[in-house]
Design an enzyme around this catalytic site. Sequence first.
Site, mmCIF file in Angstrom:
data_model
loop_
_atom_site.group_PDB
_atom_site.id
_atom_site.type_symbol
_atom_site.label_atom_id
_atom_site.label_comp_id
_atom_site.label_asym_id
_atom_site.label_seq_id
_atom_site.Cartn_x
_atom_site.Cartn_y
_atom_site.Cartn_z
ATOM 1 N N TYR A 144 45.896 -43.756 -28.710
ATOM 2 C CA TYR A 144 45.933 -42.322 -28.428
ATOM 3 C C TYR A 144 46.862 -42.088 -27.252
ATOM 4 O O TYR A 144 46.767 -42.784 -26.234
ATOM 5 C CB TYR A 144 44.530 -41.806 -28.100
ATOM 6 C CG TYR A 144 44.480 -40.336 -27.743
ATOM 7 C CD1 TYR A 144 44.701 -39.353 -28.707
ATOM 8 C CD2 TYR A 144 44.215 -39.929 -26.435
ATOM 9 C CE1 TYR A 144 44.645 -38.000 -28.385
ATOM 10 C CE2 TYR A 144 44.150 -38.581 -26.103
ATOM 11 C CZ TYR A 144 44.370 -37.622 -27.076
ATOM 12 O OH TYR A 144 44.320 -36.289 -26.755
ATOM 13 N N ASP A 239 51.883 -46.904 -22.142
ATOM 14 C CA ASP A 239 51.043 -45.759 -21.794
ATOM 15 C C ASP A 239 49.868 -46.295 -20.986
ATOM 16 O O ASP A 239 48.899 -46.822 -21.539
ATOM 17 C CB ASP A 239 50.575 -45.045 -23.063
ATOM 18 C CG ASP A 239 49.689 -43.846 -22.745
ATOM 19 O OD1 ASP A 239 49.381 -43.638 -21.550
ATOM 20 O OD2 ASP A 239 49.309 -43.132 -23.691
ATOM 21 N N LYS A 267 44.760 -39.624 -15.384
ATOM 22 C CA LYS A 267 43.402 -40.032 -15.024
ATOM 23 C C LYS A 267 43.287 -40.489 -13.564
ATOM 24 O O LYS A 267 43.299 -39.640 -12.676
ATOM 25 C CB LYS A 267 42.890 -41.057 -16.041
ATOM 26 C CG LYS A 267 42.836 -40.374 -17.425
ATOM 27 C CD LYS A 267 42.327 -41.179 -18.580
ATOM 28 C CE LYS A 267 42.269 -40.260 -19.801
ATOM 29 N NZ LYS A 267 42.588 -40.874 -21.051
HETATM 30 C C1 LIG Z 1 43.564 -39.897 -21.950
HETATM 31 C C2 LIG Z 1 44.808 -40.487 -22.453
HETATM 32 C C3 LIG Z 1 45.961 -39.709 -22.664
HETATM 33 C C4 LIG Z 1 45.953 -38.214 -22.537
HETATM 34 O O1 LIG Z 1 45.736 -37.793 -21.233
HETATM 35 P P1 LIG Z 1 45.249 -36.262 -21.001
HETATM 36 O O2 LIG Z 1 45.217 -36.147 -19.511
HETATM 37 O O3 LIG Z 1 43.903 -36.174 -21.650
HETATM 38 O O4 LIG Z 1 46.244 -35.381 -21.633
HETATM 39 C C5 LIG Z 1 47.125 -40.354 -23.021
HETATM 40 N N1 LIG Z 1 47.153 -41.691 -23.178
HETATM 41 C C6 LIG Z 1 46.068 -42.466 -22.999
HETATM 42 C C7 LIG Z 1 46.186 -43.940 -23.161
HETATM 43 C C8 LIG Z 1 44.857 -41.894 -22.650
HETATM 44 O O5 LIG Z 1 43.772 -42.677 -22.521
#
Ligand SMILES: *Cc1c(COP(=O)(O)O)cnc(C)c1O
Length: 434
Positions: A144, A239, A267
């Site tokens: 994701y 990511d 995060k």
């Molecule tokens: C949570 C997450 C996102 C998205 O971040 P948001 O702040 O919710 O837009 C993208 N990549 C990874 C790996 C994530 O865990």
Amino acid sequence: MNHDHSHALFQRARARLPGGVNSPVRAFKSVGGEPFFVARADGPYLYDVDGNRYVDYVGSWGPMIVGHNHPHVREAVQRAIGDGLSFGAPCAAEVTMAETLARLVPSCEMVRMVNSGTEATLSAIRLARGATGRSRIVKFEGCYHGHGDSFLVKAGSGALTFGVPTSPGVPKALADLTLTLPYNDFDAASALFDTAGGDIAALIIEPVVGNANCLPPRDGYLRHLRELCTRHGTLLIFDEVMTGFRVALGGAQARYGVTPDLSTFGKIIGGGMPVGAYGGRRELMEQVAPSGPVYQAGTLSGNPVAMAAGLAMLELVSEPGFHARLEATTHALCDGLEAAAREAGMAFTTTRVGAMFGLFFTTETIVDTYAQAVACDTAAFNRFFHAMLARGVFLAPSAFEAGFVSSAHDEGVVDATLAAAREAFRSLADDHTG
Ligand SMILES: *Cc1c(COP(=O)(O)O)cnc(C)c1O
């Protein structure tokens, strides 16, 4: 446990918010039942509006790695607020943040601050496309990367076919540009690059998958992807929105010793405020506006209050021994859960990487592919989730999310969790035989 106030709020919420929430997984749709509404959070605990307390293994989906409401972060925010909430002009904290990131994650010679992980990943692929002049990207099944159009795509009927949108509203023409690979499959990646490598702007991956339960990379897998990308002129994007500052201070790239071209963060980097970032080598990042032609902007990007929270958080996670202690907590928790499941005769295993973990109801002992994660007994997880919730432990409300420990999860908290788990596993086993 009484949930009258949460129930009443959820009724009101459903009338005015789609599904009653502002982000889907909060709605408990996959585990069933209704979410509780949080009144406050402190250390390892959430307290709901009915006065119930939960040990929290969601941690606001990642940011709360030092526990909730940490005084160091809170006080930094309180100080920053005294000077105003947003300036629309540069401030010192943005510079300190960029310098801090470059020091903690050396592959990020330059960074751009944004407001969410989603913004970070969609900006990173725009940069990759702009820098390479190529249009296609590669992602992995089960990974994701936020809700950007290009990422809401799954594999077509074969690995080399065009992608298929997973959400209405994503144009087929855009989905066609996203190719999907199975995570941890060396040969599939080689085959895809042999065929299409010259068209691929970027390969983006969660180096440790945390959005399809928790799947660690096989030995040498990230290095294999690094080599393929280098050979084919494709940019490798890690990511690290979830793994950054969590699986090691320097993220997955430090833990596994593989250097991406671009990285994305979110995060933890905001300490609980809405913050994201992307960064990489200087010559790539200099292609971002205004120093280069790849456009990307943000009214609230680099917000002084958000930067203060993030910097305070990064100070805390930089303390010597911080990640080793967290990793020990994760192991104690996961070993204990496996033992409790064994005692109850439940088929169950865990994965752990640093301060993240996965729970799998399966007879397999090693789970590291998306296909395996999907094949697990989701119904058993859902029963376990509710059995734990009823005993005051909040796990992620989906079988396809990683769990998180924080530095506020001390031995006593872990022991209390394991006591709850022994009862919960036993209740599941009883259901089975009964
Ligand atoms: C949570 C997450 C996102 C998205 O971040 P948001 O702040 O919710 O837009 C993208 N990549 C990874 C790996 C994530 O865990």
